[in-house]
Design an enzyme around this catalytic site. Structure first.
Site, PDB file in Angstrom:
ATOM      1  N   GLY A  11      14.962 -26.037  49.557  1.00  0.00           N
ATOM      2  CA  GLY A  11      16.098 -25.300  48.798  1.00  0.00           C
ATOM      3  C   GLY A  11      17.099 -24.793  49.908  1.00  0.00           C
ATOM      4  O   GLY A  11      18.465 -24.512  49.368  1.00  0.00           O
ATOM      5  N   ASN A  12      16.906 -24.518  51.074  1.00  0.00           N
ATOM      6  CA  ASN A  12      17.792 -23.944  51.905  1.00  0.00           C
ATOM      7  C   ASN A  12      18.812 -25.209  52.390  1.00  0.00           C
ATOM      8  O   ASN A  12      20.016 -24.772  52.847  1.00  0.00           O
ATOM      9  CB  ASN A  12      17.214 -23.453  53.288  1.00  0.00           C
ATOM     10  CG  ASN A  12      16.732 -22.100  53.077  1.00  0.00           C
ATOM     11  OD1 ASN A  12      17.379 -21.281  52.541  1.00  0.00           O
ATOM     12  ND2 ASN A  12      15.432 -22.143  53.645  1.00  0.00           N
ATOM     13  N   LYS A 127       5.013 -15.600  50.216  1.00  0.00           N
ATOM     14  CA  LYS A 127       6.217 -16.747  50.097  1.00  0.00           C
ATOM     15  C   LYS A 127       7.416 -15.883  49.960  1.00  0.00           C
ATOM     16  O   LYS A 127       7.951 -15.063  49.114  1.00  0.00           O
ATOM     17  CB  LYS A 127       6.010 -17.575  48.731  1.00  0.00           C
ATOM     18  CG  LYS A 127       6.900 -18.633  48.519  1.00  0.00           C
ATOM     19  CD  LYS A 127       6.846 -19.470  49.445  1.00  0.00           C
ATOM     20  CE  LYS A 127       7.907 -20.807  49.082  1.00  0.00           C
ATOM     21  NZ  LYS A 127       7.811 -21.863  50.174  1.00  0.00           N
ATOM     22  N   LYS A 211       6.846 -25.314  47.499  1.00  0.00           N
ATOM     23  CA  LYS A 211       7.413 -26.680  47.097  1.00  0.00           C
ATOM     24  C   LYS A 211       6.772 -27.755  47.757  1.00  0.00           C
ATOM     25  O   LYS A 211       6.497 -28.818  47.302  1.00  0.00           O
ATOM     26  CB  LYS A 211       8.696 -26.814  47.047  1.00  0.00           C
ATOM     27  CG  LYS A 211       9.552 -26.836  48.279  1.00  0.00           C
ATOM     28  CD  LYS A 211      10.044 -28.490  48.765  1.00  0.00           C
ATOM     29  CE  LYS A 211      10.314 -28.395  49.914  1.00  0.00           C
ATOM     30  NZ  LYS A 211      10.436 -27.491  51.140  1.00  0.00           N
ATOM     31  N   LYS A 273       4.464 -27.135  55.565  1.00  0.00           N
ATOM     32  CA  LYS A 273       4.519 -28.384  55.576  1.00  0.00           C
ATOM     33  C   LYS A 273       3.661 -29.402  56.403  1.00  0.00           C
ATOM     34  O   LYS A 273       3.251 -30.329  55.657  1.00  0.00           O
ATOM     35  CB  LYS A 273       5.982 -28.691  56.350  1.00  0.00           C
ATOM     36  CG  LYS A 273       7.440 -28.093  55.608  1.00  0.00           C
ATOM     37  CD  LYS A 273       8.423 -28.116  56.475  1.00  0.00           C
ATOM     38  CE  LYS A 273       9.891 -27.602  55.757  1.00  0.00           C
ATOM     39  NZ  LYS A 273       9.629 -26.419  55.034  1.00  0.00           N
TER      40      LYS A 273
END
Length: 312
Positions: A11-12, A127, A211, A273
């Protein structure tokens, strides 16, 4: 048969204002369209950390001005972010596909992701969402709102909310059918709208799902061949940001677990990740994950320009 890839897009990388996001999305879709042009079938999971925080903050500030304006829960805020980020992505993708002579449809699926309401994460918010603040600003906001703020990977302070593990995707059947038709599918935006199943009903939960972990689950449920996690760096690094930093182009899942134990990966950035990559790779023999930069997305898949995570 065309290989299926689930792409996790941070999103960044998408901008904070609508105009900034439209420009960022134009750049983001170019390497993805190259993958489609090369015959791959894609599902795209985007982040929404900055955007969902802004949506939530906007409603909070509006409510302070007018108490008749209702508070906006994170589930609804996530749904809003799925809609407007999905719109920008599908518009940019459709235009880019048309420019290279491809007629694939692009669909955004407003996606609910099931979590366990007994997940211990609900008692430990971790988060990061929303904007970065100085330590002083974060303390002031915490005192005024009761929210929890923590330092995020050396970049400033951000609000943190619960981040339970995703266990199922409600709309998985629709996503599978769309991918089978050759559509590009944008799904599980922001990790998905968190819901739980109670008495055969779906009940929203006040949380934000990571995500990358949602992307790993989607990749597993759609029998994808590859999980491609796109971030700001070209490779996974050991001793990141230190004088002895080392880029790593290949990692076995065993090595990745060892480096996690050593604390090599920051909780707010690379750690989820790596964890998502391990989870997907170990879900079935022969699966692989790649962590790479957005601009190297095509070369990461076709020429090894990224960190490959695999089981030996």
């Amino acid at each position: 048969m065309a290989r299926k890839i689930v792409v996790a897009l941070g999103g960044n990388a998408l901008g904070l204002t609508p105009d900034d996001q439209k420009a960022a999305v134009q750049r983001a879709v170019e390497p993805l369209v190259e993958l489609v042009r090369d015959g791959y079938r894609l599902a795209i999971v985007h982040g929404n950390g900055p955007q969902v925080g802004l949506i939530h903050l906007a409603f909070e500030q509006a409510r302070q001005s007018d108490p008749h304006i209702p508070a906006m829960p994170f589930a609804e805020s996530t749904a809003m972010s799925q809609g407007y980020i999905g719109y920008h992505l599908q518009s940019a993708l459709k235009n880019a596909l048309h420019a290279v002579g491809l007629a694939n449809n692009v669909s955004t699926v407003v996606t609910q992701v099931v979590v366990d309401p007994a997940d211990p994460a609900f008692a430990r918010p971790t988060k990061p969402v929303g904007l970065f603040y100085s330590q002083e600003e974060a303390h002031q906001l915490a005192d005024a709102s009761g929210h929890v703020f923590v330092e995020d990977a050396g970049r400033g302070y951000r609000r943190v909310v619960p981040s339970p593990e995703p266990v199922d995707i409600v709309e998985k059947g629709a996503i599978q059918r769309l991918m089978k038709l050759g559509d590009l599918v944008i799904a599980c935006g922001g990790g998905g709208i968190p819901v739980s199943r109670e008495d055969e009903q779906l009940i929203s939960q006040e949380a934000v799902i990571d995500k990358d972990k949602a992307a790993a689950l989607l990749a597993e449920l759609t029998s994808a061949d590859l999980l491609l996690i796109l971030t700001a760096v070209p490779y996974v690094a050991l001793h990141y940001g230190q004088p002895n930093q080392i880029w790593v182009d290949r990692l076995t899942t065993r090595e990745a677990r060892l480096y996690i134990e050593q604390g090599q990966f920051a909780a707010g950035s690379m750690l989820p990740k790596i964890e998502a990559a391990i989870e997907f790779v170990e879900s079935r023999p022969g699966r692989e994950a790649i962590i790479a930069s957005l601009e190297n997305a095509f070369d990461a898949v076709t020429a090894g320009k990224g960190t490959l995570i695999f089981t030996p």
